[in-house]
Scaffold this active site. Structure first.
Site: not given
Ligand code: AHR
Length: 528
Positions: A211, A335
């Site tokens: 991110e 994710e």
């Molecule tokens: O999964 C939780 C968080 O969500 C992670 O650390 C981040 O990459 C995302 O914003």
């Protein structure tokens, strides 16, 4: 994992089970009985798609909350049963999922992590502060050796996310050398001193930051593309080590401009670009909605938002096509999953939440989407494996439970490495307020064992479906459902919701299924 897994219950048992499921569902929701919807599943066996990469059923395990400490790692001296510090119950449960890949150490945590804090004798490891997640300290007793050995023990590939946000490329380079170098370099010798002789050969994926548009450094896409290229130049496997996939930090949700800029600037150095997408039923991050006790509107909103990942993948992929028409660069969804308001009484910043039949539906629908995009999606890691967000297992002291999402992943194991076929579902929609969704979703693929597998998902919380397939043969497998939309397991009642045996029936010479309301079924077809 002691539940009988018999897939061969006889027809009368099946009918009784389905009747019971339907009755319980109706009692639970107090809805008048409606005739099952007639649904037709049409399968095109002449046009197989690219193989389903096993890694799309991967897991994300960040150093966050009780995901690592408590969830995976209790240390050598814990009273909780463990093997070399890894809790035994969780390890055994995960083994049954054939976890193909685990992503670690983050997430946002990755861009604050110094790998040097987590190697060497325990006594020398500094206590760290987790500034992203609750401000708690940990003793760094779970570090590189512990992660890599854990992934080996589970038979999983390792996906390590580098710190691009707050450490120089030199550190990332040293870390990768530590993991992959043979010979007598100082880093290989250091690894040996730390108990691992041979380099690990399962480092298959390396993430270059996380991110970068946000917690990874608040960068612009142009800057992130340049940074990725610089780190990708210097951070490579040691000579003689297996190659790994270089995953660039990709867009959040519908940030198509990010994908365009990254692909234009750096596609030639990438093996993949990541995509992050969370299903949040509520209107905002401040009001995400509750994991349990939700309304029908929230059920429908959640499923509708989960299905939106199909649009995201299609649109990002179309942008990638401009720069990479040969589809050499993968779109890896590293994710995804549901994200609700934190469970009442849980530690702020630990992202602990319950997991219900609704989450099981989200998991099944999302895996089905990945199976429809096998040309681009080669890896996906659900957030997260243990005790965090849409987890596979939850722990409390020495107790553990398997979530409905776990059960879906278990039922979907045969799809790892399978060859998918286009499948069209025709029938009525499931309509709830402003939401209109296809009532039944399906995946069809030929497994590596040569058998044909069907996954059927009924989104409607109130109405069953009669699914005709036009296939010949018999089919048996498992089905997951429950009396309520938020049926879930608790530590007091850990087996409230679990899969039961399920089978199709022959009807006018072809295979049909009675699919109860709010259910997920996976069957293997025995063709004549
Ligand atoms: O999964 C939780 C968080 O969500 C992670 O650390 C981040 O990459 C995302 O914003």
């Amino acid at each position: 994992m002691s539940r009988p897994q018999s897939l061969k219950a006889n027809n009368s048992t099946q009918r009784a089970l389905l009747a019971a499921l339907a009755t319980v569902a109706l009692c639970g929701s107090a809805v008048a009985q409606r005739a099952p919807a007639n649904v037709r599943l049409t399968i095109d066996l002449n046009h197989p798609g690219p193989v389903i990469a096993p890694a799309v059923e991967g897991q994300f395990a960040e150093n966050l909350g009780r995901g690592i400490y408590d969830g995976i790692w209790v240390g050598h001296h814990s009273s909780i049963p463990n093997r070399n510090g890894y809790r035994t119950d969780v390890m055994d449960a995960l083994k049954a999922l054939h976890v193909p890949v685990i992503r670690w150490p983050g997430g946002c945590f990755a861009d604050t992590y110094d790998w040097r804090d987590g190697v060497g004798p325990d006594a020398g490891r500094p206590r760290g502060i987790n500034t992203n997640w609750g401000g708690v300290t940990d003793d760094n007793s779970f570090g590189t050796n512990e992660f890599m050995d854990y992934s080996v023990a589970l038979g999983a590939d390792a996906y390590v996310s580098l710190n691009l946000g707050s450490l120089p490329a030199y550190d990332a380079r040293q870390w990768v050398q530590y993991m992959t170098a043979g010979g007598d370099s100082a880093l290989a010798q250091e690894r040996r001193t730390n108990g691992r002789d041979k380099p690990w050969t399962n480092l298959k994926y390396v993430g270059y930051g996380n991110e970068l548009w946000g917690c990874g450094g608040n960068m612009t896409a142009d800057y992130a593309a340049s940074l990725f290229k610089r780190y990708a130049t210097f951070v490579n496997p040691a000579p003689g080590a297996p190659d790994f996939v270089k995953i660039a930090s990709g867009p959040n949700e519908a940030d198509y401009a990010w994908t365009d800029t990254m692909m234009r600037g750096a596609a030639r150095q990438m093996g993949a670009i990541s995509l992050h997408y969370y299903t949040i039923p509520g209107p905002s991050w401040e009001h995400k909605g509750s994991a349990t006790g939700f309304s029908k509107d929230e059920w429908a909103t959640t499923l509708s938002k989960a299905r939106y990942i199909d649009t995201l993948i299609a649109k990002h992929s179309a942008i990638m096509d401009k720069y990479d028409p040969g589809k050499k660069v993968a779109l890896d969804v590293d994710e995804w999953g549901t994200w609700y308001d934190q469970a009442p009484g849980s530690h702020p910043g630990f992202l602990y939440q319950q997991n219900t039949l609704r989450d099981a539906e989200v998991a099944a629908l999302t895996l089905d989407v990945f199976f429809r995009h096998t040309d681009r999606v080669k890896l996906a890691t659900i957030a997260q494996m243990v005790n965090v967000l849409q987890a596979m297992v939850l722990t409390d002291g020495d107790r553990m439970l398997l979530t409905p999402t776990y059960h879906v992943f278990h039922m979907y194991v045969p799809f790892q490495g399978a060859t998918p076929y286009p499948a069209t579902v025709s029938g009525p929609d499931y309509v709830e307020g402003k939401h209109r969704l296809p009532m039944v979703d399906a995946s069809v693929a030929r497994g590596t064992d040569g058998r044909l597998y069907l996954a059927l998902v009924n989104l409607d919380p109130d109405r069953g479906a009669h699914v005709e397939t036009g296939l010949n043969g018999t089919a048996s497998g498992q089905i997951l459902s429950g009396p309520k939309m938020d049926s879930h397991n608790t530590f007091a009642a850990p087996d409230t919701i679990h899969p039961v045996a399920y089978a199709g029936q022959a009807e006018h010479g072809s295979l049909a299924f009675e699919l109860p309301a709010k259910s997920i079924a996976v069957v293997a077809v025995d063709e004549p």
